[in-house]
Structure formats: C-alpha cells, structure tokens
Design a protein around this motif. Structure first.
Motif, short mmCIF file in Angstrom:
data_model
loop_
_atom_site.label_atom_id
_atom_site.label_comp_id
_atom_site.label_asym_id
_atom_site.label_seq_id
_atom_site.Cartn_x
_atom_site.Cartn_y
_atom_site.Cartn_z
N ASP A 28 -4.32 -0.12 -2.48
CA ASP A 28 -4.91 1.21 -2.48
C ASP A 28 -5.17 2.10 -3.72
OD1 ASP A 28 -2.23 1.64 -1.69
OD2 ASP A 28 -2.75 3.05 -0.29
N THR B 188 -10.52 2.45 -1.32
CA THR B 188 -10.25 1.77 0.16
C THR B 188 -11.63 0.91 0.34
OG1 THR B 188 -11.38 3.69 1.43
CG2 THR B 188 -8.76 3.33 0.83
N HIS C 10 -8.62 -0.18 4.79
CA HIS C 10 -7.42 -1.07 3.83
C HIS C 10 -7.68 -0.45 2.33
CE1 HIS C 10 -8.48 -3.37 7.49
NE2 HIS C 10 -7.02 -3.63 7.28
N GLY C 11 -6.61 -1.09 1.50
CA GLY C 11 -6.73 -0.99 0.15
C GLY C 11 -7.60 -1.87 -0.18
N SER C 12 -8.59 -1.21 -1.30
CA SER C 12 -9.90 -2.31 -1.77
C SER C 12 -9.44 -3.68 -2.47
CB SER C 12 -10.58 -1.21 -2.79
OG SER C 12 -9.76 -1.09 -3.98
N THR D 43 0.75 -1.19 -0.13
CA THR D 43 0.11 0.14 -0.13
C THR D 43 1.01 1.25 -0.10
OG1 THR D 43 -0.05 -0.14 2.38
CG2 THR D 43 -1.80 -1.10 1.11
N THR E 96 0.76 6.20 -6.16
CA THR E 96 1.17 4.86 -6.93
C THR E 96 2.04 5.06 -7.90
OG1 THR E 96 -1.46 4.35 -6.22
CG2 THR E 96 -0.44 3.09 -8.14
N ASP F 211 -4.31 1.24 4.16
CA ASP F 211 -4.11 2.21 3.05
C ASP F 211 -3.36 3.44 3.43
OD1 ASP F 211 -6.33 4.79 2.91
OD2 ASP F 211 -7.26 3.21 4.03
#
Length: 330
Positions: free
Chosen positions: A116, A120, A136-138, A84, A95, A173
C-alpha cells in the motif's frame, strides 16, 4: 447461531476432506519439505505473504529460514515478500517507519514490497454480509501467485492468527481496509468478537478469490505466544510447546488442523492458547470460512516424516518437547 467460543470436534463436522501435510522439522528444510507438496500452482510473479513483526519481536518466523527457502525453491527465485502498513500508530504505520522495522528484524536481505506504499485498489467480496469489496494495497495486482507463509500463534483480538488472519488483516491496506475491518465508526475499535472474525474472513475471501488456484499455505507452529507478532517485545511469554509445520492448498483445512493440534495437546500444554482462542471467539474464523465456501474443515493429516502416512492429531503431538517458555518482555 454459531458460537465462535466453542470448539467443534472432528466427529461433528460434515463434508469433504482436504489434505494437510505435516512435518516436525522446524527449519527452512521443513518449510521446503511441505511446501513442495502444495506448490504446483505457484507460478509467474510470486508474492510471499508473511508477518515481518514489530521491532525485535522474538517469535517471528526466522528471516534466515525464509532467505534459505527463497534461494533454494525454484518457483520462488524471483519472489517478493509482501506486507502492508498498520492501522494502529506504531513502527509500521508509515512506509518509511515500516522499512526501518524491516531492517531491524533482519528482512533487509531482500526488498520487501509494502503493497500500500503507492495507494489502494478494491477487490470484490463475493457473498459477504459485511462487505461488497475490500481495500488492498495497489501492488497486489502486480502478482500472479501467493505463497502464504504464516507464523501460527494466538492473537489479542482474533483469538488465533493463522493463514486467514495473515491474509485478511495482512493484505488489507493500512488506512482504509484495516479500518473497515476493525473500526465500527471509522475511528475506534468497537467491533464485537463475532463480527471481527467475519470481517477478517470476508477480507481474506477477496484475496483468495482473486488468485484462485494460484495460492497455497504453510503454517509454522513455533514460539506460539497467545500474543500476535504485532505486539513485538511486549508479547506474552510462550508457554505452548512447539509442534511443527503444516502445508495445504486449502486455507480452512490448514487453520483447522492447527487448531485441532492445539486441542490434541494435554490440558497443561494448551491451556493458555485455548483460553485465548475461546474468549475471543476465534472459532468463528473457521465456521465462517466454511459458510463462505472457502474450504473444508475435514482433512487427512499426512506425516511427511514417516513416508507420507496418514496420522491422527494425537499422534502428531504425542512427543512434544517441554514448554519453550520464551518471555519476549525480558
């Protein structure tokens, strides 16, 4: 009240024992040797959660080792390394920049999933006192199992970084979950030591409750600076000897075993790392995991190099090589 600066000796602990496997073989083969003891529930689509590091950080688990493990372990054939973004602004904050850093550090042999990158999700924190849910990251929901591959080392804020920190910070995330953990008022880093350890641990609990039995842990005790891999080339010099690789299906047992191995070293060998752990109240990670029912702090340490026999911590560290003395700043 629990004091996170105090190490609790083994004979003061109570409760059941888990199993922790140990090898002195610091290599891809060593990772596979102990991973194969604990990977029975690693099925379906597998995430490999590890710390890929800041640019040119010298202490991360070598990408070449991870590549070999992924190629040779049948259950990891289609696995994805996951990460993440960071809460702090730097080379993994966005990113786009994160992907550049992954390439610099040698992780471009595979496509790393920045969880992420597309938003999220939240997962419940059962029994937490700080959180009812964690962000959290999705992409976390895309996976059936998690192999937590951790470079065990010190940490500037957490005292030490083991499997708990790898998941607690590393799966939250970058811009919501990590902010909830670190920031007291949403825009600062004012959380005290004990609170931070508890918040990291509650974040971890959300992840391990989600995956249930389909999660397992390997900790690599190599190049253990008192600094985290998030400090990259600015990390403090390594002055603690290498130990080996541990594996368990119990997150508390494996992190506690690593701490016990550090304390079983000589005063000269462990002085720097023990000071970092105690001054940051890092032991609160362990005691809070136990309070939340996340595992056992008692365990059998099994030496896989000598016929899977049980050994003591002193026996595991009795023949350590001299200090590595790696200075990341040179």
């Amino acid at each position: 009240m629990t004091d996170g600066s105090r190490y609790i000796p083994y004979d003061e602990r109570t409760g059941a024992e888990s199993v922790v496997y140990f090898t002195r073989d610091l290599s891809a083969a060593g990772i596979m040797k102990v991973f194969e003891k604990v990977n029975g529930n690693i099925t379906g689509k597998v995430a490999i959660k590890l710390h890929t590091g800041e640019p040119k950080g010298p202490n991360i688990t070598p990408p070449s080792w991870v590549k070999e493990v992924m190629e040779k372990e049948p259950c990891l054939k289609d696995a994805r390394i996951v990460e993440t973004n960071t809460f702090y602004k730097g080379d993994r904050y966005t990113t786009e920049d994160h992907r550049k850093t992954l390439a610099i550090n040698g992780w471009d042999f595979t496509e790393v999933d920045i969880m992420d990158a597309d938003g999220t999700i939240t997962l419940p924190v059962n029994g937490g006192k700080w959180f009812k849910e964690m962000s959290h990251g999705s992409h976390m929901l895309d996976y059936d199992s998690v192999f937590v591959l951790t470079h065990f080392k010190g940490h500037t804020m957490g005292g030490f970084g083991g499997s708990n920190k790898n998941i607690g910070i590393g799966c939250a995330d970058g811009h919501v979950g990590k902010m909830w953990i670190h920031a007291k008022n949403g825009n600062d880093w004012g959380v005290n030591e004990e609170e931070l350890m508890e918040k990291i641990t509650e974040s971890t609990k959300a992840t391990i409750d989600h995956f249930g039995k389909n999660i397992t842990y390997v900790n690599v005790m190599r190049n253990m600076s008192v600094s985290c891999d998030c400090e990259g080339v600015d990390a403090e010099p390594v002055v603690t000897p290498n130990v080996g690789i541990l594996a368990s299906s119990d997150i508390l047992a494996i992190d506690q075993a690593c701490i016990d191995l550090v304390y079983a070293m000589t005063e000269e060998e462990h002085k720097a790392l023990v000071e970092r752990i105690e001054t940051r109240h890092g032991h609160r990670q362990l005691s809070y995991m136990k309070e939340l029912g996340m595992g056992n702090d008692r365990y059998k340490l099994i030496d896989t190099d000598n016929g899977d026999v049980e050994i003591t911590q002193k026996e595991a560290v009795k023949d350590l090589k001299p200090f590595v003395r790696i200075d990341a700043r040179k």
